[in-house]
Design a protein around this motif. Structure first.
Motif, mmCIF file in Angstrom:
data_model
loop_
_atom_site.group_PDB
_atom_site.id
_atom_site.type_symbol
_atom_site.label_atom_id
_atom_site.label_comp_id
_atom_site.label_asym_id
_atom_site.label_seq_id
_atom_site.Cartn_x
_atom_site.Cartn_y
_atom_site.Cartn_z
ATOM 1 N N PRO A 1 32.592 38.022 56.165
ATOM 2 C CA PRO A 1 32.321 39.439 55.915
ATOM 3 C C PRO A 1 32.403 40.293 57.173
ATOM 4 O O PRO A 1 32.253 39.808 58.297
ATOM 5 N N TRP B 1 28.228 46.927 49.141
ATOM 6 C CA TRP B 1 27.704 45.618 49.535
ATOM 7 C C TRP B 1 27.001 44.904 48.395
ATOM 8 O O TRP B 1 26.895 43.678 48.415
ATOM 9 N N THR C 1 28.088 44.409 45.583
ATOM 10 C CA THR C 1 29.065 43.602 44.858
ATOM 11 C C THR C 1 29.990 42.818 45.787
ATOM 12 O O THR C 1 30.391 41.707 45.446
ATOM 13 N N ASN C 2 30.323 43.374 46.967
ATOM 14 C CA ASN C 2 31.257 42.661 47.843
ATOM 15 C C ASN C 2 30.569 41.839 48.930
ATOM 16 O O ASN C 2 31.233 41.126 49.686
ATOM 17 N N TYR D 1 32.106 41.670 52.421
ATOM 18 C CA TYR D 1 33.495 41.271 52.639
ATOM 19 C C TYR D 1 34.402 42.498 52.657
ATOM 20 O O TYR D 1 34.050 43.568 52.142
ATOM 21 N N THR E 1 36.673 44.225 51.159
ATOM 22 C CA THR E 1 37.376 44.718 49.984
ATOM 23 C C THR E 1 37.946 46.103 50.260
ATOM 24 O O THR E 1 37.602 46.764 51.246
ATOM 25 N N CYS F 1 37.319 48.842 48.655
ATOM 26 C CA CYS F 1 36.198 49.781 48.610
ATOM 27 C C CYS F 1 35.472 49.809 49.952
ATOM 28 O O CYS F 1 35.155 50.882 50.483
ATOM 29 N N HIS F 2 35.223 48.633 50.493
ATOM 30 C CA HIS F 2 34.489 48.550 51.756
ATOM 31 C C HIS F 2 35.301 49.153 52.903
ATOM 32 O O HIS F 2 34.776 49.927 53.715
#
Length: 214
Positions: free
Chosen positions: A34, A171, A173-174, A177, A179, A181-182
């Motif tokens: 992450p 965070w 959901t991910n 990591y 992603t 979205c992140h």
């Protein structure tokens, strides 16, 4: 004959016990990849007479199944969980931070184990007991599988809590990591104190922001 894949068992643990180890711990870590949040390790000593049913590599389980098994593991085993935070990850690098987390988790187990089974091909330095590295150990050893489950659940819960403090990065959901979205949130909102500044995507965004200020 069944074609179903075999689940982790106590073969490695029994080998160590046969050589005189009374308590055998499984150790695993999660969160190397992450961009945000700690790296987390767990050490678990299982009771062979009270094994939770369905232990497996945490990556092969649904979130709901991991949660249920984590509760069962805490109820019937000795468990220690350690988070190594972002500042330490950035200071010593992620591999050393993951090894540090595993060593500290093993050191915090009570009673102290006589032998450890460590997931992977590398043993951390300065372990408090003899140890064996087991490649793909979370798919082979029940103790390592249990450690992978409780470490994953503990870290995921922490990232959900951090998501409430820093909304927008996904965070919950991910789990930190990288992603889409992140990464989009990183560009739009900038890094938080929980982002790993030594990781390239975060470092690149910081460098871009600095260049715009010059």
């Amino acid at each position: 004959m069944s074609d179903a894949p075999s689940l982790p068992d106590l073969s490695f643990e029994r080998d160590a016990i046969a050589l005189g180890a009374r308590l055998v711990a499984g150790v695993d870590e999660v969160g190397r990849g992450p961009l945000a949040g700690p790296v987390t390790a767990a050490a678990v000593v299982l009771d062979p007479d009270r094994l939770p049913e369905g232990l497996n590599d945490s990556k092969k389980l649904t979130a709901a199944r991991r949660e249920a098994l984590a509760g069962a593991i805490h109820d019937c085993a000795s468990v220690a969980i350690v988070h190594v935070e972002v500042d330490e990850i950035d200071r010593i690098n992620i591999l050393r931070a993951a090894q540090l987390a595993m060593r500290l988790a093993l050191c915090q187990l009570a009673p102290a184990p006589c032998h450890a089974l460590i997931d992977g091909n590398l043993l951390p330095a300065d372990l408090p007991c003899p140890a064996r590295a087991v490649v793909k150990g979370d798919a082979l050893s029940a103790s390592i599988a249990a450690a992978s489950i409780v470490a994953k659940v503990a870290r995921d819960r922490l990232m959900v809590d951090l998501a409430q403090q820093h909304p927008g990065y996904g965070w919950e959901t991910n789990a930190g990591y990288g992603t889409k979205c992140h990464l989009d949130a990183l560009r739009n909102l900038g890094p938080t104190p929980f982002h790993r500044r030594s990781f390239r995507p975060v470092r690149d965004i910081l460098c871009q922001a600095e260049s715009l200020r010059v």
